[in-house]
Write a protein that holds these residues in place. Structure first.
Motif, PDB file in Angstrom:
ATOM      1  N   LYS A  53     -22.755  -0.221  59.186  1.00 59.14           N
ATOM      2  CA  LYS A  53     -22.895   1.155  58.708  1.00 59.14           C
ATOM      3  C   LYS A  53     -21.769   2.046  59.224  1.00 59.14           C
ATOM      4  N   VAL A  54     -20.997   1.546  60.168  1.00 58.67           N
ATOM      5  CA  VAL A  54     -19.908   2.354  60.708  1.00 58.67           C
ATOM      6  C   VAL A  54     -18.606   2.070  59.954  1.00 58.67           C
ATOM      7  N   CYS A  55     -18.223   0.785  59.837  1.00 59.09           N
ATOM      8  CA  CYS A  55     -16.918   0.484  59.238  1.00 59.09           C
ATOM      9  C   CYS A  55     -17.033  -0.182  57.872  1.00 59.09           C
ATOM     10  N   GLY A  56     -18.258  -0.494  57.425  1.00 56.92           N
ATOM     11  CA  GLY A  56     -18.426  -1.035  56.082  1.00 56.92           C
ATOM     12  C   GLY A  56     -18.257  -2.537  55.952  1.00 56.92           C
ATOM     13  N   GLU A  57     -17.891  -3.225  57.032  1.00 56.62           N
ATOM     14  CA  GLU A  57     -17.688  -4.681  56.996  1.00 56.62           C
ATOM     15  C   GLU A  57     -18.947  -5.434  56.551  1.00 56.62           C
ATOM     16  N   ASP A  58     -18.760  -6.416  55.679  1.00 60.80           N
ATOM     17  CA  ASP A  58     -19.835  -7.350  55.309  1.00 60.80           C
ATOM     18  C   ASP A  58     -19.572  -8.684  55.994  1.00 60.80           C
ATOM     19  N   TRP A  59     -20.605  -9.309  56.516  1.00 61.66           N
ATOM     20  CA  TRP A  59     -20.393 -10.667  57.057  1.00 61.66           C
ATOM     21  C   TRP A  59     -21.687 -11.465  57.021  1.00 61.66           C
ATOM     22  N   TYR A  60     -21.524 -12.798  57.173  1.00 61.65           N
ATOM     23  CA  TYR A  60     -22.674 -13.688  57.173  1.00 61.65           C
ATOM     24  C   TYR A  60     -23.262 -13.806  58.572  1.00 61.65           C
ATOM     25  N   TYR A  61     -24.600 -13.775  58.624  1.00 60.10           N
ATOM     26  CA  TYR A  61     -25.273 -14.011  59.895  1.00 60.10           C
ATOM     27  C   TYR A  61     -24.888 -15.376  60.453  1.00 60.10           C
ATOM     28  N   SER A  62     -24.687 -16.336  59.557  1.00 64.12           N
ATOM     29  CA  SER A  62     -24.360 -17.686  60.034  1.00 64.12           C
ATOM     30  C   SER A  62     -23.072 -17.692  60.863  1.00 64.12           C
ATOM     31  N   ASP A  63     -22.182 -16.726  60.604  1.00 58.10           N
ATOM     32  CA  ASP A  63     -20.963 -16.654  61.411  1.00 58.10           C
ATOM     33  C   ASP A  63     -21.221 -16.042  62.791  1.00 58.10           C
ATOM     34  N   SER A  64     -22.247 -15.201  62.874  1.00 56.51           N
ATOM     35  CA  SER A  64     -22.587 -14.624  64.180  1.00 56.51           C
ATOM     36  C   SER A  64     -23.391 -15.611  65.019  1.00 56.51           C
ATOM     37  N   LEU A  65     -24.087 -16.502  64.318  1.00 51.55           N
ATOM     38  CA  LEU A  65     -25.049 -17.383  64.970  1.00 51.55           C
ATOM     39  C   LEU A  65     -24.427 -18.212  66.087  1.00 51.55           C
TER      40      LEU A  65
END
Ligand SMILES: Nc1ncnc2c1ncn2[C@@H]1O[C@H](COP(=O)(O)OP(=O)(O)O)[C@@H](O)[C@H]1O
Ligand SMILES: Nc1ncnc2c1ncn2[C@@H]1O[C@H](COP(=O)(O)OP(=O)(O)O)[C@@H](O)[C@H]1O
Ligand SMILES: [Mg+2]
Ligand SMILES: [Mg+2]
Ligand SMILES: [Mg+2]
Ligand SMILES: [Mg+2]
Ligand code: NI
Ligand code: NI
Ligand SMILES: [Zn+2]
Ligand SMILES: [Zn+2]
Lengths: 242, 137, 242, 137
Positions: free
Chosen positions: B76-88
């Motif tokens: 919500k701050v910078c607008g970036e979209d990413w996959y949870y699987s990459d954070s996992l």
């Protein structure tokens, strides 16, 4: 797109006789202290008691009671572990001491999740510690837990009472049962609250004095039960709620 | 096995909706399982099967299809979209287990890969829900 | 679908030199009292001062200051009216004393609206009174007001400090400037807070004692300025913030 | 005339987005105005015109079309859907003016016509937003 969780929530409470949400609009007036101490007093009187901390942004009852080292069991859902005889459920099992910067809609979602997966055993009382305000948690508890009753806390402060009156208006309008109002942290004689509230048509339950030794009892259920706070609370609930 | 609680919710909801709609027969039910919650599908299926055996009425397992919904997060701050699987991969087992129980706890352990903010939306792949129920009246 | 409001918010603050959000996680620790008194003290020192109450669920600064009978002017937006020299903005202009049972996403939306339409005149200081918690309002203020700095309040209570530490972790992680921590409502000698906070790397600003006569001053700016609370606050900010 | 502040936001946003997208010419801009806010379209147009005269660059009034979005509310307790226009008749002028400034204040003055709850969603017709910008690169 149907959210299946909404259909099991009331089932999760089917073995709970009375559900009391401790609320009061403003923060810092002693809601968590009251909720935690109330649960301790009820357990002491041999009532089967649960305590659910729904203040996901500033959970406090685990600090007040000194809960540590316990964790829910997985058994067709989540079964709250016992602490000093109280079935205790808090988001802190999952957040630890980390901050949980959740937005309102997410708090709402997390509350629904916890209500849907937590299996309370047979209880005489389930006490819910509410966060300040009349935001998502209050609206969700009203919407989702059909039998909930509210116990409202305030202090003699005019600021607290203004906020209380706002919450009371909402609860009245929605036809929610308000058990009564508890005046906490009294430092002067006489009760301004009692007279102020006469015209609001809500039972005044009684007053609890400011307890200068309360802080030293935090973290220990045994010490908490020996405070003047607990003694006064116990007397009030024994007369008016049990 | 807290999957049981969610499976129970799914079964109750399908039966309730089928009742509301006066369905004589349930033909197909599509259940979506958000990736964020890391539900074990075997366990979830096993739970539904057991619950249905205790009285599923018009509903039986072969009518139900499960699909996993990929989890996407948006800052919500910078607008970036990413996959949870990459954070996992950065999460300890303990942390991802906490998210398994209460998905929103992701805000405690996951950060935007671009700006580091915990203030993100879960755009898809949260929770368990019923996509549709097909039946005959 | 673009929300045009987000693009004017920082413009609305372009004539404001310093923006201070008074926060601290927990409720009832004196955030509103501090924000309101801070604004009064700054105005007394002839700083051009604004006060924005962002506690939409439990707005309090209008009660503390005794604001009544004023209303914003419409002039290419909303211009906050002056009260005792302070440009004062609060949702209560629009809600009256009615409860505003808003969910988090709606609070967020209302905050964005107010930030986008309010035209602050030239100000040396804009003080923002924050609600308790690290929910939508804190996240939005951080996200939307680029130059905001936080002044954190706590009490000596362990419960308050636990919540404070959680908020501090988020602010640190996000690189937000924290002016320092104020210990409020001290009733005993010595400061537990100061030593606790040493390891957190945040300036400790000082302590304000519990003021038993503060309640009688509520609603009157002149009386508020004469309280011990205001005297102690004034000394702390004069030494550490001005 | 607080419409000015919103008109300014719309103009700034269109110009910024056009810049981002490297548009040489702005062909059409569709601005949606939620009914809930009871924006006076004349006033809003007048404000945009004035702001554009002070430097609208590639944007001029004839490129902008305004459309009002009907406001629908949905109760979170009982599920009822209804039009804000049906609630409007019960509101005092003062109350609807408050909603004009901060639409969410609707929760203070409007209630679900079926169950009386203030806990409803604004499903459509809230605020002012830009639906799309058409341009040539
Ligand atoms: N009667 C009382 N006397 C002294 N301290 C109290 C009293 N009631 C509550 N407190 C303390 O005040 C602080 C705020 O109380 P808490 O229950 O956390 O408030 P809330 O949950 O309403 O935010 C805690 O440190 C608590 O121990
Ligand atoms: N140092 C103090 N001594 C006595 N009362 C105080 C002090 N600071 C604040 N208060 C009072 O405590 C109550 C809660 O303070 P408030 O500023 O409303 O808290 P918050 O905004 O953090 O919820 C108010 O009645 C306020 O006047
Ligand atoms: Mg609390
Ligand atoms: Mg961990
Ligand atoms: Mg406050
Ligand atoms: Mg009115
Ligand atoms: Ni599980
Ligand atoms: Ni206007
Ligand atoms: Zn980001
Ligand atoms: Zn309704």
């Amino acid at each position: 797109m149907m959210d299946p969780r909404l259909n099991v929530i009331n089932k999760r409470f089917q073995n709970v006789k009375k559900i009391i949400a401790v609320s009061g609009g403003k923060g810092g007036i002693g809601k968590s202290q009251t909720a935690a101490s109330l649960a301790l007093c009820l357990a002491k009187h041999n009532y089967r008691t649960g305590l659910l901390d729904l203040d996901f942004c500033g959970p406090s009852t685990h600090v007040i009671l000194g809960v540590e080292g316990i964790y829910p069991e997985e058994e067709k859902g989540i079964v709250p572990p016992k602490f000093n005889g109280i079935s205790f459920m808090s988001i802190t099992y999952y957040t630890g001491n980390n901050p949980s910067p959740l937005r309102g809609s997410e708090i709402s979602n997390a509350i629904i999740e916890i209500l849907a997966i937590t299996r309370w055993e047979d209880l005489d009382f389930l006490i819910i510690d509410m966060p300040p305000g009349t935001g998502d948690p209050v609206l969700d508890v009203i919407r989702l837990i059909k039998r909930v009753e509210f116990l409202l806390v305030t202090t003699p402060s005019r600021v607290a009472q203004e906020v209380l009156k706002r919450e009371l208006k909402v609860l009245n309008e929605l036809g929610i049962t308000v058990i009564g109002i508890l005046e906490n942290m009294k430092t002067k004689k006489g009760s301004q609250v009692a007279s102020e509230l006469l015209n609001l048509g809500v039972p005044f339950l009684g007053s609890i004095d400011f307890d200068y030794d309360l802080e030293d009892a935090l973290g220990s259920p045994a010490k908490l039960l020996q405070t003047d706070f607990a003694a006064q609370l116990d007397q009030i609930i024994s007369q008016k709620c049990l | 096995m807290h999957e049981w609680a969610l499976a129970e919710a799914v079964v109750e909801t399908v039966l309730k909706e089928a009742g509301k709609e006066n369905l004589k027969e349930i033909v197909r039910v599509k259940v979506m399982v958000g990736e964020l919650q890391q539900i074990e599908l075997d366990v979830f299926n096993f739970a539904m099967e057991n619950i249905l055996q205790q009285g599923g009425g018009a509903l039986s397992m072969e009518k139900i299809s499960l699909e996993v919904d990929k989890c996407v997060l948006r800052c919500k701050v910078c607008g970036e979209d990413w996959y949870y699987s990459d954070s996992l991969q950065d999460l300890s087992e303990e942390d991802s287990e906490a998210i398994h129980f209460v998905p929103e706890v992701a805000h405690v352990y996951v950060r935007c890969p671009r700006c580091g903010s915990p203030d993100f939306e879960i755009t898809s792949g949260r929770g368990v829900w019923i996509d549709y129920i097909e039946g005959e009246k």
